[in-house]
Design a protein around this motif. Sequence first.
Motif, PDB file in Angstrom:
ATOM      1  N   ILE A  10      -7.545  10.078   0.919  1.00 30.39           N
ATOM      2  CA  ILE A  10      -8.822   9.555   0.434  1.00 30.39           C
ATOM      3  C   ILE A  10      -8.568   8.288  -0.369  1.00 30.39           C
ATOM      4  N   THR A  11      -9.484   7.331  -0.269  1.00 33.23           N
ATOM      5  CA  THR A  11      -9.457   6.155  -1.117  1.00 33.23           C
ATOM      6  C   THR A  11     -10.864   5.873  -1.611  1.00 33.23           C
ATOM      7  N   TYR A  12     -10.966   4.897  -2.487  1.00 33.63           N
ATOM      8  CA  TYR A  12     -12.272   4.513  -3.021  1.00 33.63           C
ATOM      9  C   TYR A  12     -12.525   3.041  -2.708  1.00 33.63           C
ATOM     10  N   ILE A  13     -13.805   2.717  -2.565  1.00 35.78           N
ATOM     11  CA  ILE A  13     -14.226   1.354  -2.264  1.00 35.78           C
ATOM     12  C   ILE A  13     -15.276   0.970  -3.294  1.00 35.78           C
ATOM     13  N   TYR A  21     -16.362   6.774  -1.579  1.00 30.87           N
ATOM     14  CA  TYR A  21     -15.098   7.410  -1.237  1.00 30.87           C
ATOM     15  C   TYR A  21     -14.983   7.553   0.276  1.00 30.87           C
ATOM     16  N   CYS A  22     -13.791   7.288   0.772  1.00 34.19           N
ATOM     17  CA  CYS A  22     -13.533   7.325   2.211  1.00 34.19           C
ATOM     18  C   CYS A  22     -12.320   8.219   2.472  1.00 34.19           C
ATOM     19  N   ALA A  23     -12.515   9.222   3.307  1.00 39.74           N
ATOM     20  CA  ALA A  23     -11.418  10.091   3.741  1.00 39.74           C
ATOM     21  C   ALA A  23     -11.104   9.756   5.189  1.00 39.74           C
ATOM     22  N   VAL A  24      -9.821   9.713   5.527  1.00 41.70           N
ATOM     23  CA  VAL A  24      -9.414   9.425   6.904  1.00 41.70           C
ATOM     24  C   VAL A  24      -8.424  10.459   7.390  1.00 41.70           C
ATOM     25  N   VAL A  25      -8.357  10.563   8.722  1.00 37.72           N
ATOM     26  CA  VAL A  25      -7.338  11.352   9.409  1.00 37.72           C
ATOM     27  C   VAL A  25      -6.670  10.397  10.381  1.00 37.72           C
ATOM     28  N   LYS A  26      -5.350  10.270  10.275  1.00 34.28           N
ATOM     29  CA  LYS A  26      -4.582   9.319  11.085  1.00 34.28           C
ATOM     30  C   LYS A  26      -3.597  10.063  11.970  1.00 34.28           C
ATOM     31  N   GLN A  32      -3.681   5.639  15.212  1.00 34.09           N
ATOM     32  CA  GLN A  32      -5.141   5.578  15.247  1.00 34.09           C
ATOM     33  C   GLN A  32      -5.747   6.344  14.075  1.00 34.09           C
ATOM     34  N   ILE A  33      -6.853   5.842  13.583  1.00 38.34           N
ATOM     35  CA  ILE A  33      -7.685   6.622  12.675  1.00 38.34           C
ATOM     36  C   ILE A  33      -8.590   7.435  13.590  1.00 38.34           C
ATOM     37  N   VAL A  34      -8.377   8.745  13.631  1.00 39.68           N
ATOM     38  CA  VAL A  34      -9.098   9.602  14.577  1.00 39.68           C
ATOM     39  C   VAL A  34     -10.306  10.274  13.945  1.00 39.68           C
ATOM     40  N   GLY A  35     -10.384  10.244  12.625  1.00 38.68           N
ATOM     41  CA  GLY A  35     -11.532  10.813  11.934  1.00 38.68           C
ATOM     42  C   GLY A  35     -11.706  10.145  10.587  1.00 38.68           C
ATOM     43  N   TYR A  36     -12.949  10.057  10.143  1.00 37.59           N
ATOM     44  CA  TYR A  36     -13.226   9.475   8.828  1.00 37.59           C
ATOM     45  C   TYR A  36     -14.580   9.972   8.352  1.00 37.59           C
ATOM     46  N   ALA A  37     -14.772   9.892   7.033  1.00 40.20           N
ATOM     47  CA  ALA A  37     -16.041  10.289   6.429  1.00 40.20           C
ATOM     48  C   ALA A  37     -16.186   9.554   5.103  1.00 40.20           C
ATOM     49  N   PHE A  38     -17.422   9.438   4.645  1.00 37.87           N
ATOM     50  CA  PHE A  38     -17.740   8.733   3.403  1.00 37.87           C
ATOM     51  C   PHE A  38     -18.597   9.622   2.522  1.00 37.87           C
ATOM     52  N   SER A  39     -18.479   9.429   1.204  1.00 43.29           N
ATOM     53  CA  SER A  39     -19.282  10.214   0.268  1.00 43.29           C
ATOM     54  C   SER A  39     -19.364   9.487  -1.070  1.00 43.29           C
ATOM     55  N   ASP A  40     -20.339   9.906  -1.863  1.00 47.76           N
ATOM     56  CA  ASP A  40     -20.477   9.395  -3.226  1.00 47.76           C
ATOM     57  C   ASP A  40     -19.508  10.075  -4.184  1.00 47.76           C
ATOM     58  N   THR A  47     -13.487  15.773   2.945  1.00 46.22           N
ATOM     59  CA  THR A  47     -12.319  15.959   3.798  1.00 46.22           C
ATOM     60  C   THR A  47     -12.631  16.840   5.004  1.00 46.22           C
ATOM     61  N   LEU A  48     -13.526  17.806   4.834  1.00 43.82           N
ATOM     62  CA  LEU A  48     -13.949  18.633   5.964  1.00 43.82           C
ATOM     63  C   LEU A  48     -14.648  17.774   7.018  1.00 43.82           C
ATOM     64  N   ALA A  49     -15.467  16.835   6.574  1.00 38.32           N
ATOM     65  CA  ALA A  49     -16.187  15.962   7.511  1.00 38.32           C
ATOM     66  C   ALA A  49     -15.216  15.075   8.282  1.00 38.32           C
ATOM     67  N   ALA A  50     -14.217  14.519   7.611  1.00 36.90           N
ATOM     68  CA  ALA A  50     -13.239  13.661   8.289  1.00 36.90           C
ATOM     69  C   ALA A  50     -12.431  14.466   9.306  1.00 36.90           C
ATOM     70  N   LEU A  51     -11.976  15.641   8.910  1.00 33.79           N
ATOM     71  CA  LEU A  51     -11.216  16.482   9.837  1.00 33.79           C
ATOM     72  C   LEU A  51     -12.101  16.946  10.996  1.00 33.79           C
ATOM     73  N   GLY A  52     -13.339  17.289  10.688  1.00 32.20           N
ATOM     74  CA  GLY A  52     -14.266  17.709  11.741  1.00 32.20           C
ATOM     75  C   GLY A  52     -14.473  16.624  12.786  1.00 32.20           C
TER      76      GLY A  52
END
Length: 167
Positions: A10-13, A21-26, A32-40, A47-52
């Motif tokens: 996870i990182t922050y922007i 906040y941005c979570a990624v799955v690489k 490749q970034i195969v999954g990602y999600a954003f949240s406040d 992290t569940l959303a990115a993995l999903g």
Amino acid sequence: KPDTAWVGDITYIPTGEGWLYCAVVKDLCTKQIVGYAFSDRIDTNLTLAALGMAVRRRKPLPGLIFHSDRGSVYTSAGYRALVAGLGMRSSMGRTGVCWDNAMAESFFSALKNERVYRTVYATKERARRDVIAYLEGFYNSRRRHSALGYRRPNEVHYSYQQPALAA
């Protein structure tokens, strides 16, 4: 091979509305970034959303290794249950050791140096759209990686698919 080992982080922007906040799955093979999600906020749902997303896109076989740090979002009961339920093997570095998560950190460095630090985001929505455009329109499809013999992540992924399609 693709979809045998993934890493997440996870990182922050910064935005004019606060942190996004941005979570990624690489994928460790193709980069490749195969999954990602954003949240406040940083929570397990992020992290569940990115993995999903990664699972829906790639449909990995059981046995995939998912590596992360020991953050509470990756050690929560809900996250661990999803990983186990998908037949994945969880891998975590020791507390205080950041080097084994370097592949995710490398992506965040590229994202921030090539895009985020060059842009002022007034809103979280604008940041989210811009980061997705970077991920899908540049990083996965056009950015060359020295570790891939200066090929692009999508190119490497599709090179593994061609023999299966030809058969």
